[in-house]
Design an enzyme around this catalytic site. Structure first.
Site, PDB file in Angstrom:
ATOM      1  N   LYS A  83       1.051  -1.371   0.138  1.00  0.00           N
ATOM      2  CA  LYS A  83       0.131  -0.276  -0.200  1.00  0.00           C
ATOM      3  C   LYS A  83       0.643   1.739  -0.081  1.00  0.00           C
ATOM      4  O   LYS A  83       2.134   1.568   0.483  1.00  0.00           O
ATOM      5  CB  LYS A  83      -0.766  -0.210   1.616  1.00  0.00           C
ATOM      6  CG  LYS A  83      -1.657   1.551   1.231  1.00  0.00           C
ATOM      7  CD  LYS A  83      -3.121   0.776   2.386  1.00  0.00           C
ATOM      8  CE  LYS A  83      -4.092   1.994   2.882  1.00  0.00           C
ATOM      9  NZ  LYS A  83      -4.882   1.720   3.373  1.00  0.00           N
ATOM     10  N   SER A 158     -10.174   1.040   2.732  1.00  0.00           N
ATOM     11  CA  SER A 158      -9.464   2.641   1.984  1.00  0.00           C
ATOM     12  C   SER A 158      -8.295   1.515   1.117  1.00  0.00           C
ATOM     13  O   SER A 158      -7.395   2.040   0.402  1.00  0.00           O
ATOM     14  CB  SER A 158      -8.266   3.034   3.307  1.00  0.00           C
ATOM     15  OG  SER A 158      -7.484   2.797   3.471  1.00  0.00           O
ATOM     16  N   SER A 182      -9.721  -0.847   6.618  1.00  0.00           N
ATOM     17  CA  SER A 182      -9.688  -0.658   5.721  1.00  0.00           C
ATOM     18  C   SER A 182      -8.839  -2.223   5.024  1.00  0.00           C
ATOM     19  O   SER A 182      -7.584  -2.068   3.836  1.00  0.00           O
ATOM     20  CB  SER A 182      -8.401   0.515   5.634  1.00  0.00           C
ATOM     21  OG  SER A 182      -9.519   1.594   5.650  1.00  0.00           O
TER      22      SER A 182
HETATM   23  N1  GLN Z   1     -12.974   3.395   5.994  1.00  0.00           N
HETATM   24  C1  GLN Z   1     -12.771   3.984   7.206  1.00  0.00           C
HETATM   25  C2  GLN Z   1     -12.237   5.019   6.883  1.00  0.00           C
HETATM   26  O1  GLN Z   1     -12.737   5.700   6.859  1.00  0.00           O
HETATM   27  C3  GLN Z   1     -11.866   2.931   7.840  1.00  0.00           C
HETATM   28  C4  GLN Z   1     -10.586   3.681   7.051  1.00  0.00           C
HETATM   29  C5  GLN Z   1      -9.195   2.836   6.866  1.00  0.00           C
HETATM   30  O2  GLN Z   1      -9.457   1.033   7.852  1.00  0.00           O
HETATM   31  N2  GLN Z   1      -7.944   3.793   7.212  1.00  0.00           N
HETATM   32  O3  GLN Z   1     -11.728   6.364   8.549  1.00  0.00           O
END
Ligand code: GLN
Length: 484
Positions: A83, A158, A182
């Site tokens: 990532k 994400s 995410s």
């Molecule tokens: N979807 C969640 C957010 O927008 C989690 C994101 C993540 O785990 N990095 O904060």
């Protein structure tokens, strides 16, 4: 419906076996994945960068080491996608934000160092929501990633690029980060395995921080065994991360294949339809997963986790609060983008206005507000109380149950653009995954069934801190029983 799915996916374990026995070279393995990338990356957009030349050089070194009879690591010759919020020395790292355009870190994240030491071949950096804020990979300066199962749909987020890379056969393994789901949510939407380790189990050194008390780095793979193997490689104590756990058992695969007799599984009823918005197909998969565990000898009961309902609100105060502080470092002075102004303050404002996307700005504003003196107790303070309550509720449940089962995501993959205009609808996607982050506990998503829309569904196994062994054991049993 156009897909970018490969005809089959192979495991990392098989690659290591082949490369070490001389059946295939690491270079040959890499070429297969590069070919698949050439054929489908244009449609999927899983990568921000494919590090082809470096990967080829690394693969050649592995082949040379094997030819010389040198000892190689447990991921010898396995391509891994990383990532883009993880630092890679001399290789652009942007967290998919314009504000880090052109920035090349002077060091590798600990996870990246460990991958290299294990003989893995870093094949590229993957697309994600900007600074990992989002659930669909649509908040990226590099444009959205598309779901390989259906190119009109999101891959989740994400870490959508990492999930899509594994699903599309661009890499057998990938690394993501999970602050509120995410890794697990995109794994669920892309039909792959993804797990979030215990907080402190994997070093965060070199991870571009979003919300430091929640962030954890973890594996994506096609199988539970591969995810556990990758977790073993990247995990362990690291003095460079002050929250790293000193004493830890890192043999996460040890119980895979052991039967489930005597294990107690709690199914979280609030996440199984008691709260609105969980799709019936998802509930159905979760019920079938519960049945399957029962058939494998586990004792399965419905349990209540009332604080799960408040977790979402608590998370969307705590995570932005921490983000507003973490992201203050992007000021136009130290990293990446700078948009000049007539004085320092103007330069800071111009850079941040131009460099950050809408969602990141929204989080910074929310977080700053929640932390401001007049509102601190009412918002941030209250959220911390919910976090404590949740941890206590979970601790009580784990006195009786070994693991907890729930859906991973309330729905299957949704169309690109469907939720971008309504942040609340997007945030609700994280309802099932957030509790594990707030508590710092490990959790995994494993594919279990498909919906009436023919899309993959994932179920989640949560376990007490440092109990990854039982988490992978139960997940592997589900994987065996899954009919997809
Ligand atoms: N979807 C969640 C957010 O927008 C989690 C994101 C993540 O785990 N990095 O904060």
């Amino acid at each position: 419906m156009t897909t970018a799915l490969p005809s089959s996916r192979e495991t990392a374990s098989l690659i290591v076996q082949d490369v070490c026995s001389g059946k295939r070279t690491a270079v040959e393995v890499l070429e297969t994945y590069l070919d698949q990338i050439t054929s489908h990356e244009g449609e999927v957009n899983a990568f921000t960068l494919v590090t082809e030349q470096q990967a080829k050089a690394d693969a050649r070194s592995i082949d040379k080491a094997i030819a010389n009879g040198d000892t190689v690591g447990p991921l010898a010759g396995v391509p891994v996608a990383v990532k883009d919020n993880l630092c890679t020395k001399g290789v652009a790292t942007t967290a998919c934000s314009k504000i880090l355009e052109g920035w090349e870190p002077p060091y590798d994240a600990t996870v990246v160092t460990k991958l290299k030491e294990a003989g893995a071949i870093i094949i590229g950096k993957t697309n994600c929501d900007e600074f990992a804020m989002g659930s669909s990979t649509e908040n990226s300066a590099f444009g959205p990633t598309r779901n390989p199962h259906d190119l009109d749909l999101v891959p989740g987020g994400s870490s959508g690029g990492s999930a899509a890379a594994v699903a599309a056969g661009f890499a057998p393994l990938a690394i993501g980060s999970d602050t509120g789901g995410s890794i697990r949510q995109p794994a669920s939407l892309c039909g792959v395995v993804g797990s979030k380790p215990t907080y402190g189990g994997v070093s965060r050194y070199g991870l571009l921080a979003f919300a430091s008390s929640l962030d954890q780095i973890g594996p994506f793979a096609s199988t539970v065994s591969d995810a556990a193997l990758l977790h073993e490689v990247i995990g362990g104590y690291d003095p460079k991360d002050s929250t790293s756990i000193k004493e830890q058992n890192t043999s996460h695969s040890a119980l895979i294949g052991h039967d489930l007799k005597g294990l107690k599984v709690g199914v979280i009823k609030e996440l199984l339809g008691e709260i609105e918005g969980i799709h019936p197909d998802v509930i159905n998969s979760c019920n079938r997963a519960a049945e399957s565990l029962e058939n494998s000898g586990a004792d399965v009961e419905h349990v209540s986790l009332p604080s799960a309902i408040y977790s979402l609100s608590a998370y969307y105060l705590i995570a932005p609060a921490e983000a507003s502080s973490n992201l203050s470092r992007y000021d136009g002075v130290r990293y990446g983008l700078r948009i000049d102004g007539s004085n320092l303050k103007e330069m800071n404002i111009n850079t941040r206005t131009e460099g950050f996307g809408d969602e990141v700005k929204r989080r910074i504003m929310l977080g700053t507000y929640a932390l401001s003196s007049g509102y601190y107790d009412a918002y941030y303070g209250k959220a911390l109380k919910v976090r404590r309550l949740l941890a206590e509720n979970l601790e009580e449940l784990y006195q009786e149950y070994d693991v907890l089962l729930s859906p991973t995501s309330p729905c299957t993959a949704f169309p690109l653009g469907e939720k971008t205009q309504d942040p609340m609808t997007m945030y609700v996607n994280d309802i099932c995954t957030i509790p594990a982050n707030l508590a710092g506990h490990p959790a995994i998503s494993v594919p279990f069934g498909i919906g009436t829309d023919a899309l993959p569904i994932g179920v989640q196994i949560m376990a007490p801190p440092m109990k990854e062994q039982v988490m992978y054991q139960v997940a592997a049993s589900l994987e065996l029983a899954a009919d997809v």
